[in-house]
Scaffold this motif. Structure first.
Motif, short mmCIF file in Angstrom:
data_model
loop_
_atom_site.label_atom_id
_atom_site.label_comp_id
_atom_site.label_asym_id
_atom_site.label_seq_id
_atom_site.Cartn_x
_atom_site.Cartn_y
_atom_site.Cartn_z
N UNK A 60 -2.45 -2.77 30.76
CA UNK A 60 -3.11 -3.69 31.69
C UNK A 60 -4.37 -3.05 32.27
N UNK A 61 -4.29 -1.76 32.58
CA UNK A 61 -5.45 -1.04 33.12
C UNK A 61 -6.56 -0.95 32.08
N UNK A 62 -6.18 -0.66 30.85
CA UNK A 62 -7.17 -0.52 29.78
C UNK A 62 -7.83 -1.86 29.44
N UNK A 63 -7.10 -2.95 29.69
CA UNK A 63 -7.64 -4.29 29.42
C UNK A 63 -8.50 -4.80 30.57
N UNK A 104 -5.93 6.10 42.71
CA UNK A 104 -5.55 4.83 42.09
C UNK A 104 -6.80 4.08 41.60
N UNK A 105 -7.83 4.07 42.43
CA UNK A 105 -9.06 3.37 42.06
C UNK A 105 -9.72 4.02 40.85
N UNK A 106 -9.72 5.34 40.82
CA UNK A 106 -10.32 6.06 39.69
C UNK A 106 -9.53 5.83 38.39
N UNK A 107 -8.25 5.54 38.54
CA UNK A 107 -7.40 5.29 37.38
C UNK A 107 -7.61 3.88 36.82
N UNK A 108 -8.20 3.02 37.64
CA UNK A 108 -8.47 1.66 37.18
C UNK A 108 -7.79 0.57 37.97
N UNK A 109 -7.02 0.96 39.00
CA UNK A 109 -6.38 -0.05 39.84
C UNK A 109 -7.44 -0.75 40.71
N UNK A 110 -7.21 -2.01 40.99
CA UNK A 110 -8.12 -2.77 41.83
C UNK A 110 -8.07 -2.28 43.27
N UNK A 111 -6.85 -1.95 43.71
CA UNK A 111 -6.68 -1.46 45.08
C UNK A 111 -5.27 -0.89 45.23
N UNK A 113 -2.28 12.44 35.65
CA UNK A 113 -2.57 13.57 34.77
C UNK A 113 -3.26 13.10 33.49
N UNK A 114 -2.78 11.98 32.96
CA UNK A 114 -3.35 11.45 31.72
C UNK A 114 -4.81 11.04 31.91
N UNK A 115 -5.13 10.57 33.12
CA UNK A 115 -6.49 10.16 33.42
C UNK A 115 -7.31 11.32 34.01
N UNK A 116 -6.69 12.51 34.01
CA UNK A 116 -7.34 13.74 34.48
C UNK A 116 -7.88 13.59 35.90
N UNK A 117 -7.03 13.06 36.77
CA UNK A 117 -7.41 12.89 38.17
C UNK A 117 -7.28 14.22 38.91
N UNK A 118 -8.35 14.63 39.56
CA UNK A 118 -8.35 15.84 40.39
C UNK A 118 -8.48 15.40 41.84
N UNK A 119 -7.43 15.60 42.61
CA UNK A 119 -7.43 15.13 43.99
C UNK A 119 -8.53 15.80 44.84
N UNK A 120 -8.94 16.97 44.43
CA UNK A 120 -10.00 17.65 45.17
C UNK A 120 -11.32 16.89 45.07
N UNK A 121 -11.43 16.09 44.02
CA UNK A 121 -12.65 15.29 43.84
C UNK A 121 -12.49 13.85 44.30
N UNK A 122 -11.37 13.57 44.94
CA UNK A 122 -11.11 12.21 45.44
C UNK A 122 -11.52 12.10 46.90
#
Length: 342
Positions: free
Chosen positions: A111-114, A143-150, A262-271
Motif C-alpha cells: 500500500x505504501x509503495x502504491x 512514519x512520514x519518511x516511510x510513506x505514511x500520510x500521518x 529498518x527496511x526503509x533505512x530510517x535513522x531517528x537521528x535525522x528525524x
C-alpha cells in the motif's frame, strides 16, 4: 528432570509408572529420556522423595487459558482454538521463536509503495520503543519518511471512549446492572466470553480507542487505509470482529514496524521532532494498569456517577474477580480487566 533428592530406591516406582518407558537407572539414579518422555507427570506423582521436578514447556506454562498442549505421539505443541484468546503469551514465552502470528507487513508495504493514503494509529506505549532519546515526534516523522500520510495517537480516541464509557455505566446502573466491565483489552473480552459466558452481557459496548480513532480518520478520509501499531497481538483478532470490521485495515506490532523502519533505512537521528498533540495526558495513560479507570473517573464525576473501579490484570486476578462478580460479591461497579501482567 531428576534432582539430587533421588535415592535410587529398589521399588523404582517412577520407572514402573512411566507409560513410555522413558525412565532408566544410571549410576544408581533415575534418568529420564526427554526424547520419549510424554510429560504426563506420572513419575512425579508416585516418587516418595519428591525427587522429580516438573519442567513444563515455556509456551505451555505461559498460556493463561490452558489452550496449548503437547501431542503425546509426535511431541509437537498445538493450540486449541476453542480456548485460545490470542493474547500472544505463548509467542513471548517460546525461547525458539517457534510460534508466530499472522503478519500483515507485506500488504502494508504494498500500500505504501502504491502511494495510498495510509494512516498509522500508534498505541501510547510507542513512546520509548526506539530508545530513551527518541521522541514521539521523531517517531511520527519516521512514519512520514516511510510513506505514511500521518501518524495519529490512539489516545485521540481514548478521550471520547472515556466519556462514552462513563455515560454507558450510568445508564447500566440506572437500569439495575450491578457492574460493567471494560472492553479495551480484546484478550480480556475473549477470556470473559469463553470462560464466563453468563457475564458476557456485562461487557461494555463502547469500542476501544483503536477503533474510535480509526473510525474518526475514515470519517474524515473515506478512501484512506488505517494501520494500528502497538504491542498487542490480540488486536489482530479484534479488527476481525464483524461489528468492528473496516475500521482498522491491518495491525502491525512494534517488532514489525521496527523492521519496516529498518527496511526503509530510517535513522531517528535525522528525524525531526514534530509536534504531537492528539490527546490529553490521561488518555495517553489509558493502556497502563488503572489508566482506563482514571480516565473514566474524570468523566464519571462530571455526570454524577460514583465510579468504584476494580483494577485487575493477569489471569489469576481476572479469574478470582470474575468469580466474585458471578456470585454477586464484587466490591465495585466497574471492572478494568487487562490480560497482561502489570
Amino acid at each position: 528432570s531428576v534432582t539430587e533428592a533421588c535415592r535410587g530406591c529398589i521399588a523404582h516406582e517412577c520407572m514402573e509408572s512411566c507409560p513410555s518407558g522413558a525412565i532408566t537407572k544410571i549410576n544408581g539414579r533415575a534418568f529420564i529420556n526427554q526424547e520419549i518422555c510424554k510429560e504426563c507427570g506420572m513419575c512425579k506423582k508416585v516418587c516418595p522423595y519428591n525427587a522429580i521436578s516438573e519442567v513444563m514447556r515455556p509456551c505451555k506454562k505461559s498460556c493463561p487459558t490452558g489452550a496449548l498442549h503437547v501431542d503425546e505421539e509426535d511431541r509437537q505443541a498445538a493450540v486449541d482454538k476453542n480456548k485460545c484468546i490470542n493474547c500472544g503469551a505463548c509467542m513471548a514465552g517460546c525461547p525458539f521463536g517457534a510460534i508466530s502470528d499472522k503478519s500483515y507487513i507485506v500488504p502494508v508495504v504494498n500500500a505504501l509503495m502504491e502511494g495510498k493514503d495510509v494512516y498509522a494509529v500508534a498505541a501510547p506505549s510507542i513512546a520509548g520503543q526506539f530508545g530513551p532519546k527518541v521522541s514521539v515526534g521523531q517517531i511520527k516523522d519516521a512514519f512520514l519518511k516511510t510513506g505514511f500520510k500521518d501518524m495519529v495517537e490512539a489516545a485521540c480516541g481514548a478521550d471520547a471512549v472515556a466519556v462514552h464509557e462513563a455515560e454507558e455505566l450510568k445508564e447500566r446502573l440506572k437500569r439495575g446492572d450491578k457492574f460493567m466491565t471494560s472492553s479495551c483489552c480484546p484478550a480480556f473480552v475473549s477470556y470473559v466470553e469463553m470462560n464466563f459466558p453468563e457475564l458476557k452481557g456485562m461487557i461494555s459496548e463502547t469500542v476501544s480507542p483503536m477503533i474510535a480513532t480509526a473510525r474518526l480518520i475514515k470519517k474524515n478520509h473515506p478512501d484512506s487505509m488505517v494501520i494500528f501499531v502497538g504491542p498487542c497481538t490480540a488486536k489482530k483478532s479484534e479488527i476481525k470482529k464483524p461489528n468492528l470490521a473496516k475500521a482498522v485495515d491491518y495491525v502491525l506490532t512494534f517488532e514489525e514496524i521496527s523492521a519496516l523502519f529498518d527496511a526503509f533505512e530510517i535513522d531517528f537521528q535525522n528525524c525531526s521532532d514534530l509536534p504531537v498533540s492528539d490527546a490529553t495526558l490521561s488518555a495517553r495513560g489509558f493502556a497502563q494498569s488503572g489508566g482506563l479507570s482514571n480516565a473514566i473517573a474524570l468523566a464519571a464525576k462530571e455526570i454524577g456517577v460514583d465510579l468504584k473501579p476494580v483494577k485487575i490484570n493477569g489471569q489469576s486476578e481476572l479469574k478470582k474477580t470474575l468469580l466474585l462478580a458471578k456470585v454477586g460479591r464484587l466490591d465495585g461497579n466497574f471492572i478494568e480487566g487487562m490480560m497482561c501482567e502489570g
